[in-house]
Design a protein around this motif. Sequence first.
Motif, PDB file in Angstrom:
ATOM      1  N   SER A   1       0.849  -1.198   0.000  1.00 37.65           N
ATOM      2  CA  SER A   1       0.000   0.000   0.000  1.00 37.65           C
ATOM      3  C   SER A   1       0.878   1.238   0.000  1.00 37.65           C
ATOM      4  N   LEU A   2       0.293   2.345  -0.423  1.00 38.62           N
ATOM      5  CA  LEU A   2       0.977   3.635  -0.419  1.00 38.62           C
ATOM      6  C   LEU A   2       0.049   4.656   0.211  1.00 38.62           C
ATOM      7  N   ASN A   3       0.526   5.303   1.251  1.00 40.38           N
ATOM      8  CA  ASN A   3      -0.266   6.294   1.968  1.00 40.38           C
ATOM      9  C   ASN A   3       0.499   7.611   1.961  1.00 40.38           C
ATOM     10  N   SER A   4      -0.137   8.654   1.439  1.00 36.90           N
ATOM     11  CA  SER A   4       0.548   9.936   1.255  1.00 36.90           C
ATOM     12  C   SER A   4      -0.273  11.070   1.829  1.00 36.90           C
ATOM     13  N   MET A   5       0.438  12.088   2.304  1.00 38.30           N
ATOM     14  CA  MET A   5      -0.198  13.276   2.848  1.00 38.30           C
ATOM     15  C   MET A   5       0.534  14.520   2.353  1.00 38.30           C
ATOM     16  N   ILE A   6      -0.225  15.438   1.805  1.00 38.43           N
ATOM     17  CA  ILE A   6       0.282  16.777   1.526  1.00 38.43           C
ATOM     18  C   ILE A   6      -0.363  17.703   2.548  1.00 38.43           C
ATOM     19  N   TYR A   7       0.438  18.492   3.246  1.00 42.20           N
ATOM     20  CA  TYR A   7      -0.136  19.361   4.266  1.00 42.20           C
ATOM     21  C   TYR A   7       0.425  20.772   4.146  1.00 42.20           C
ATOM     22  N   MET A   8      -0.341  21.712   4.674  1.00 39.41           N
ATOM     23  CA  MET A   8       0.051  23.115   4.634  1.00 39.41           C
ATOM     24  C   MET A   8      -0.423  23.788   5.921  1.00 39.41           C
ATOM     25  N   SER A   9       0.423  24.622   6.472  1.00 36.54           N
ATOM     26  CA  SER A   9       0.072  25.408   7.648  1.00 36.54           C
ATOM     27  C   SER A   9       0.374  26.873   7.350  1.00 36.54           C
ATOM     28  N   ILE A  10      -0.591  27.743   7.659  1.00 39.10           N
ATOM     29  CA  ILE A  10      -0.425  29.179   7.411  1.00 39.10           C
ATOM     30  C   ILE A  10      -0.613  29.914   8.730  1.00 39.10           C
ATOM     31  N   GLY A  11       0.441  30.463   9.271  1.00 32.70           N
ATOM     32  CA  GLY A  11       0.366  31.179  10.538  1.00 32.70           C
ATOM     33  C   GLY A  11       0.254  32.675  10.342  1.00 32.70           C
ATOM     34  N   ASP A  12      -0.630  33.299  11.095  1.00 32.08           N
ATOM     35  CA  ASP A  12      -0.826  34.745  10.979  1.00 32.08           C
ATOM     36  C   ASP A  12      -1.212  35.280  12.354  1.00 32.08           C
ATOM     37  N   GLY A  13      -0.370  36.124  12.924  1.00 32.41           N
ATOM     38  CA  GLY A  13      -0.685  36.683  14.229  1.00 32.41           C
ATOM     39  C   GLY A  13       0.501  37.385  14.846  1.00 32.41           C
TER      40      GLY A  13
END
Length: 902
Positions: free
Chosen positions: A385-397
Amino acid sequence: MRKHLIHFLLAAVLSVFSAATFAQTTVRGQLVDSETGEPLVGAAVMVEGTSQGSVTDIDGYFKQDVASNGTLLFKYVGYKDQKKKITHKGASVDLGVIMMQPDAVALGDVVITSQAIARKTPVALSTIAPAYIEERIGTADFPQILKSTPGVYVSRDGGGYGDSKVNIRGFKSENVAVLVNGAPMNDMEWGGVYWSNWAGLTDVASSVQSQRGLGASKVSTPSVGGSINIVTKTTDAKRGGFASYGIGQDGYNKVLFSVSSGLTKDGWAFTLMGGKTWGDGYIQGTEFEGYNYFASIAKRLGDNHQISFTAFGAPQWHNQRSSYDGLTIKGWQEVQKYMEPGEQYRYNPTYGFGKNGERKTSARNKYHKPQLQLNHSWQINNTSSLNSMIYMSIGDGYGYSGQGTSAYSSMWYGCSDGILNTTFRNADGTFGYDQIQEMNEQSATGSQMVMSVSKNLHKWYGLLSTYTKELNDQINFYAGIDARYYIGTHTNEIIDLYNGDYYIDRYRKNVSVKNNAAAGTDVFNNQKLSVGDVVYRDYDGHVLQGGVFGQAEYDNDKLTAFVSGSISETSQWRYDRFYYDKEHAESDKVNKLGFTVKGGANYNLNENHNVFANIGYISRAPFFSGGAFLSSTVSNAVNKDAVNEKIFSFEVGYGYRSRVFTANLNVYHTEWKDKTMARSYDYTDKDGNPDRAMVNMQGVNSIHEGIELDMVYKPANWVNFTGMFSIGNWRWTNNPMGYFYNSGGQPMADAKGTIASGIGAEDHASMIIKQKDVMEGGSAQTTAALGVNVFPMKGLRLSLDWNFFGRNYADYAVTGSDISIGGEKVYETPWRIPSYSTFDLGASYTFDIAGLKTVLSGNVENLFDQEYINSAYDGGGHDWESAYRVFYGFGRQMSLRLKVNF
């Protein structure tokens, strides 16, 4: 728990057929999740080769008749099938606890690559079940749910919403990996976690697992002290939702709702959750308001693919008490003249008002850091099996950052070295923001004190992909990639002149005119600034990291073993718009290669006993802040002496499990070399003005070793007992070199703050920090807990927990008088803070309202209002009288929550 309506209907049909069958032996047992220990409700228990069967009850128990030499088959969606051949003779057989293993390739859930499995993964772990999170958290911050696990210490010096800090085995947050659905959360510049950014995790977490030591996380850059693995709620295959409302002391309010579509015929499903939390705060002047949201949508693509998208975040603002505003013991006693008896530990030295009576603060945090995750699960064939994740975090403060001239820059803090500042102090003890406004109005040289916001804007992109291959029935192989890119923009912007006409930034005198073509000696250094102008700093921090990892596992039921390794390249650089012109704005890149090697084995002696061991070595690149750059705030100068941190660790453990009693005992030893660290301190400059500075240390070594024990005793269905004990020996093992910097990040040449001629120059003030064999402070080295849960009637739960914390040493501190060139400072074991213990009371009752399942729960933290010291900094006498920046813990806190499911 994973519940599926179709599965329940199937199991119900099987139970009807079972009533008509004949058997010679009655078999009993309990099915539980091997990771969490949570009972599996409605699991199918079938007699292989027949139509006989039954289902487990609400506590996971079953009873099934089986013919002689028959085989039981246990099935539950999302778990691997399990068989048990019944060879025992007699009218009745008790199989005890049967642990079901989650199916790593099940398409029903977000794929988690960081969870460990009891009696299989050879690491020390504690798993918090969903029911515990939901019913026991009350008004506390998220890390509080871990305080009864071995080796964990939670503190909240800031006193505001989400200001908790968590240490594992004496290692601070920057050395404890936090992962959500397998994705790393630790800040890529300094390694830590601000829990206020993740306050909503208490509502979206389905389970929390703390792994101590090397851990089982399959990422290319592991932690040192341990990891906190958070699994969020997945797209619910069952249609429905809930609404809840909670109240508590100090104006605490919380509303929350959730709704799920259920799995449609064409394979779509979504879950939405949202809520709001607000209140006044326990500490004076720590008002807060927070929102949280969670959205998950999934689509089945045939039998072998599933795509899911998850988004969650928790925008919030909260006022704080500065981490510098802890008083001495005597100072807290003096505060009683400002506060009601028994309320003095709520005092906030910077709580106050402006000239028009408006509420003012010098410590506020406002931030929003949404996390977006796109997951793809592909069952290639029966063995891979192949399990993939693309993630993004945007910080503002931002966080408030008071600025001022040399004479007033440190006056924004309510305390200096634990002594209450009286320059702007009103007769009622409030901070004199009105006095600051009056001073600025009368000033002929502009504002002497202004408020700026220290902005931290970042964008973080990542890819995590794991390929799994079952080579045969006993050997699995994992391989993957872990890639991340982070850019953080840091600037300070004036938001309030406090009634002054303009402000002249004292840090601009440090700007090199030859490196800033727009600057002139007279024009730039004396520029009159207003609201919206940038002061102190303006730069970008870049961190690019890529790595690969691999792991081989062997599993023959009794023996499981693994060997794994990873290698990663980290590249870090700065782009400074404040102290450099465009030609010189970008720094050199700092490139470091890191790697890990670790292995371990677990052996199940029988169904009750198991032993395990692990060993590993880590070479980790230094952090951007305080590591790769000598002064990451203001200078592009690369730290040429920075080297990788080296960590060697090993651990052995023993486990016992039966139907009524579970226990885990482990012993660990961790050696840490070439760590970089910093400590701040107050001093007086050459003009007699108070200021704040920092000493950066390189090549720091330490040892963390200890013993941990946890247990659960279930003598009957209506009661269970929990217990925990841990004792550590955490100490420094060498004498590193420390270098001194002023509050502007400039190297100091002497104790009065004179700027050295160049970073790394021979006249840079430094000294040897003689800390060898000194005990580490900031975390209780002895902890214990006892708890009892009682279920006196259907739907009712009562709980009482006792927690003990001892051998908590004050952090040792540096003072301005310590600074010397080529000298040394000898430190002794710091003050040992008095031990303390607290009791927490909880209760919940489940009942129906108009056919809807309803839960009423209440919690009382620190039931007996115990007075205790949470943390402190050591003074010259290493005792009670000389300790400063002392912070007391929270008193009694009560809350009540009503949740209605539909």
